[in-house]
Scaffold this motif. Structure first.
Motif, PDB file in Angstrom:
ATOM      1  N   GLY A  14       0.814  -1.191   0.000  1.00 26.97           N
ATOM      2  CA  GLY A  14       0.000   0.000   0.000  1.00 26.97           C
ATOM      3  C   GLY A  14       0.855   1.252   0.000  1.00 26.97           C
ATOM      4  N   PRO A  15       0.238   2.437   0.038  1.00 23.76           N
ATOM      5  CA  PRO A  15       0.969   3.698  -0.023  1.00 23.76           C
ATOM      6  C   PRO A  15       1.996   3.880   1.087  1.00 23.76           C
ATOM      7  CG  PRO A  15      -1.363   4.062  -0.400  1.00 23.76           C
ATOM      8  CD  PRO A  15      -1.222   2.635   0.044  1.00 23.76           C
ATOM      9  N   ALA A  16       1.743   3.292   2.256  1.00 20.30           N
ATOM     10  CA  ALA A  16       2.673   3.424   3.382  1.00 20.30           C
ATOM     11  C   ALA A  16       3.589   2.209   3.495  1.00 20.30           C
ATOM     12  CB  ALA A  16       1.905   3.630   4.685  1.00 20.30           C
ATOM     13  N   GLY A  17       3.592   1.373   2.449  1.00 16.91           N
ATOM     14  CA  GLY A  17       4.426   0.184   2.469  1.00 16.91           C
ATOM     15  C   GLY A  17       3.787  -1.000   3.161  1.00 16.91           C
ATOM     16  N   GLU A  18       2.517  -0.850   3.570  1.00 19.19           N
ATOM     17  CA  GLU A  18       1.837  -1.946   4.257  1.00 19.19           C
ATOM     18  C   GLU A  18       1.608  -3.109   3.292  1.00 19.19           C
ATOM     19  OE1 GLU A  18      -1.633   0.793   3.017  1.00 19.19           O
ATOM     20  OE2 GLU A  18       0.519   0.894   3.374  1.00 19.19           O
ATOM     21  N   PRO A  19       1.629  -4.342   3.786  1.00 23.10           N
ATOM     22  CA  PRO A  19       1.504  -5.506   2.903  1.00 23.10           C
ATOM     23  C   PRO A  19       0.108  -5.644   2.310  1.00 23.10           C
ATOM     24  CG  PRO A  19       1.439  -6.200   5.198  1.00 23.10           C
ATOM     25  CD  PRO A  19       1.790  -4.733   5.202  1.00 23.10           C
ATOM     26  N   VAL A  20       0.035  -6.304   1.170  1.00 23.37           N
ATOM     27  CA  VAL A  20      -1.235  -6.596   0.497  1.00 23.37           C
ATOM     28  C   VAL A  20      -1.319  -8.106   0.290  1.00 23.37           C
ATOM     29  CG1 VAL A  20      -2.597  -6.319  -1.598  1.00 23.37           C
ATOM     30  CG2 VAL A  20      -1.313  -4.368  -0.681  1.00 23.37           C
ATOM     31  N   ASP A  21      -2.297  -8.725   0.902  1.00 23.49           N
ATOM     32  CA  ASP A  21      -2.539 -10.162   0.755  1.00 23.49           C
ATOM     33  C   ASP A  21      -3.605 -10.340  -0.327  1.00 23.49           C
ATOM     34  OD1 ASP A  21      -3.352 -12.822   0.957  1.00 23.49           O
ATOM     35  OD2 ASP A  21      -3.125 -12.890   3.136  1.00 23.49           O
ATOM     36  N   LEU A  22      -3.168 -10.692  -1.546  1.00 21.25           N
ATOM     37  CA  LEU A  22      -4.116 -10.812  -2.650  1.00 21.25           C
ATOM     38  C   LEU A  22      -5.144 -11.906  -2.419  1.00 21.25           C
ATOM     39  CD1 LEU A  22      -2.404 -10.362  -6.135  1.00 21.25           C
ATOM     40  CD2 LEU A  22      -4.012  -8.859  -4.961  1.00 21.25           C
ATOM     41  N   ALA A  23      -4.730 -13.016  -1.823  1.00 19.36           N
ATOM     42  CA  ALA A  23      -5.676 -14.104  -1.577  1.00 19.36           C
ATOM     43  C   ALA A  23      -6.812 -13.631  -0.682  1.00 19.36           C
ATOM     44  CB  ALA A  23      -4.957 -15.300  -0.954  1.00 19.36           C
ATOM     45  N   ARG A  24      -6.475 -12.854   0.332  1.00 14.51           N
ATOM     46  CA  ARG A  24      -7.503 -12.288   1.215  1.00 14.51           C
ATOM     47  C   ARG A  24      -8.373 -11.293   0.458  1.00 14.51           C
ATOM     48  NH1 ARG A  24      -9.231 -14.384   6.037  1.00 14.51           N
ATOM     49  NH2 ARG A  24      -7.497 -15.414   7.078  1.00 14.51           N
ATOM     50  N   ALA A  25      -7.764 -10.484  -0.376  1.00 14.31           N
ATOM     51  CA  ALA A  25      -8.531  -9.500  -1.131  1.00 14.31           C
ATOM     52  C   ALA A  25      -9.516 -10.188  -2.068  1.00 14.31           C
ATOM     53  CB  ALA A  25      -7.589  -8.594  -1.924  1.00 14.31           C
ATOM     54  N   PHE A  26      -9.057 -11.232  -2.762  1.00 13.44           N
ATOM     55  CA  PHE A  26      -9.929 -11.938  -3.698  1.00 13.44           C
ATOM     56  C   PHE A  26     -11.161 -12.517  -3.007  1.00 13.44           C
ATOM     57  CE2 PHE A  26      -6.122 -13.134  -6.616  1.00 13.44           C
ATOM     58  CZ  PHE A  26      -6.072 -11.827  -7.081  1.00 13.44           C
ATOM     59  N   ARG A  27     -11.025 -12.858  -1.726  1.00 12.00           N
ATOM     60  CA  ARG A  27     -12.132 -13.461  -0.969  1.00 12.00           C
ATOM     61  C   ARG A  27     -12.736 -12.485   0.027  1.00 12.00           C
ATOM     62  NH1 ARG A  27      -8.198 -16.818  -2.220  1.00 12.00           N
ATOM     63  NH2 ARG A  27      -8.597 -18.983  -2.831  1.00 12.00           N
ATOM     64  N   SER A  28     -12.549 -11.211  -0.199  1.00  7.68           N
ATOM     65  CA  SER A  28     -12.966 -10.212   0.795  1.00  7.68           C
ATOM     66  C   SER A  28     -14.471 -10.137   0.973  1.00  7.68           C
ATOM     67  CB  SER A  28     -12.416  -8.832   0.419  1.00  7.68           C
ATOM     68  OG  SER A  28     -12.798  -8.470  -0.905  1.00  7.68           O
ATOM     69  N   HIS A  29     -15.228 -10.423  -0.075  1.00  6.74           N
ATOM     70  CA  HIS A  29     -16.696 -10.432   0.029  1.00  6.74           C
ATOM     71  C   HIS A  29     -17.262 -11.160  -1.170  1.00  6.74           C
ATOM     72  CE1 HIS A  29     -17.019  -7.209  -3.035  1.00  6.74           C
ATOM     73  NE2 HIS A  29     -15.897  -6.793  -2.495  1.00  6.74           N
ATOM     74  N   GLY A  30     -18.523 -11.534  -1.082  1.00  9.70           N
ATOM     75  CA  GLY A  30     -19.133 -12.374  -2.104  1.00  9.70           C
ATOM     76  C   GLY A  30     -19.228 -11.745  -3.474  1.00  9.70           C
ATOM     77  N   LEU A  31     -19.417 -10.426  -3.541  1.00 10.07           N
ATOM     78  CA  LEU A  31     -19.596  -9.786  -4.838  1.00 10.07           C
ATOM     79  C   LEU A  31     -18.360  -9.914  -5.718  1.00 10.07           C
ATOM     80  CD1 LEU A  31     -21.550  -6.504  -3.966  1.00 10.07           C
ATOM     81  CD2 LEU A  31     -22.427  -8.754  -4.606  1.00 10.07           C
TER      82      LEU A  31
END
Length: 319
Positions: A14-31
Motif C-alpha cells: 500500500g501507499p505506506a508500504g503496508e503488505p497486500v494479501d491478494l488471496a484475502r482480497a480476492f475473498r474479501s466479500h461475495g460480490l
C-alpha cells in the motif's frame, strides 16, 4: 507475436508500504466472485473484465507471482501504451492498492482478535464504478445468494459490452453494463430475464436518473474530507432500493468503514464467533467502537477470517 498475454507487474504494498494479501482480497466479500469477475480458487487468480476509457473492455487475469509482486495479464492483442496504462490503473482501482490501510493496522495490532489482519488483509475488491456497486448491492437485498447470482449474471450476459476476443454468449469476457445499457432495457427485461422482482423498477429508475444527469453516482467516490460519511450515507439512502443495510454495504465498497453491516448473516455469525447465543446491535457496535472510522472494516474482518484457510503454525520441538 508469441501468443502470450500482455503483462504488467505491480508491488503488493500500500501507499505506506503496508503488505497486500491478494488471496484475502480476492475473498474479501461475495460480490468479488460475481460477473464481471471470476475467482479460480485453485490458482488464486482473479479474472476481471474491466471498462477502459476510450477503448473496448479488456479481460485481465490478476495473481501474485510468489515473490512479493502482483501480475496482471491482459487477454487478447497487446494493448497500446496509453490503453495499457489505463488498464493497469483500473486494476489498481479494483484492488484498492492506493488506499492507505496503515492507520487501521496500527489499531488492529493491539487487538488480539484482529492482529492477524495486519499481515495484509482488509482490501475490499470493488467494481469499476460506483454504479456497479449500487446495482450489485440492490441485487443482494431480501433474497438468497442464488437469486443475486442469477440477477447479476443476467445483467452482465445480456447488457454487458464484450471485451476484445470474448465469447459471443455467456457472462465471460463482458464488462458490467453501463447505465445507458440498463436504461435502454425495458421493464419486461427486468421482469422476465433478470427476474429481479420489485428490484426491477429500482434498477430501471436508478439507471435512467444517471443517464438523464439527475444523479451523479461517481461523484460519491470522493474523500471523506470532501464528502463526510453522514452526507454520503444520506445520499445513498435517498437512492431507490437502498436502505440502511445497502447504504452501509456501498459505503464499505467505497472505502468508508464507519458503518457496520448488520443483517441476518452478520449478527448471528458474530454471536457464534463470540461464543454467545445472541448479541444486541449495541454490543456489536461497542466492541468495534475503538476502531472509529474503521469500525465496519474491523467487524467484517472479524466475521470473515475463516473464509480462507491459514497455514498451520509449526509445532515447536521439545528440547
Amino acid at each position: 507475436m508469441d501468443g502470450r498475454p500482455w503483462r504488467a507487474s505491480f508491488a503488493l504494498a500500500g501507499p505506506a508500504g503496508e503488505p497486500v494479501d491478494l488471496a484475502r482480497a480476492f475473498r474479501s466479500h461475495g460480490l468479488a466472485s460475481l460477473p464481471p469477475m471470476r475467482l479460480d480458487e485453485e490458482t488464486d487468480t482473479l479474472e476481471a473484465t474491466l471498462p477502459v476509457r476510450g477503448y473496448a473492455p479488456r479481460t485481465v487475469l490478476i495473481r501474485a507471482d510468489g515473490s512479493g509482486a502482483g501480475l496482471a495479464d491482459v487477454l487478447g492483442p497487446a494493448p497500446e501504451a496509453e490503453e495499457g496504462e489505463r488498464i493497469l490503473r483500473s486494476v489498481r482501482h479494483v484492488l484498492r492498492l492506493d488506499e492507505d490501510l496503515s492507520p487501521f493496522y496500527g489499531l488492529a495490532a493491539g487487538d488480539p482478535e484482529l492482529a492477524w489482519a495486519t499481515r495484509g488483509a482488509g482490501r475490499m475488491i470493488r467494481g469499476a464504478t460506483v454504479f456497479e456497486e449500487v446495482v450489485k448491492t440492490i441485487c443482494t437485498t431480501n433474497c438468497a445468494w442464488s437469486a443475486t447470482t442469477r440477477m447479476i449474471g443476467a445483467l452482465v450476459e445480456h447488457l454487458g459490452e464484450r471485451a476484445v476476443g470474448a465469447p459471443r454468449t455467456g457472462t465471460l469476457g463482458r464488462a458490467f453494463p453501463t447505465p445507458e445499457a440498463m436504461a435502454r432495457a425495458g421493464e419486461d427485461f427486468y421482469g422476465d430475464v433478470v427476474r429481479a422482482g420489485y428490484r426491477g423498477r429500482y434498477l430501471l429508475s436508478l439507471s435512467r436518473s444517471v443517464v438523464e444527469g439527475a444523479l451523479d453516482l461517481e461523484a460519491l467516490d470522493t474523500p471523506a474530507e470532501v464528502l463526510p460519511d453522514e452526507e454520503l450515507e444520506r445520499r445513498l439512502l435517498a437512492l431507490p432500493g437502498v436502505g440502511p443495510y445497502a447504504a452501509a454495504h456501498v459505503m464499505m465498497m467505497l472505502g468508508r468503514y464507519s458503518r457496520l453491516i448488520l443483517d441476518s448473516w452478520t449478527r448471528p455469525t458474530y454471536a457464534r464467533l463470540a461464543g454467545k447465543e445472541e448479541v444486541s446491535d449495541g454490543e456489536i457496535v461497542e466492541r468495534f467502537s475503538p476502531y472509529g472510522r474503521y469500525a465496519g472494516l474491523a467487524f467484517w474482518l472479524y466475521l470473515t477470517r475463516g473464509w480462507i484457510e491459514e497455514p498451520e503454525k509449526p509445532v515447536p520441538s521439545t528440547p
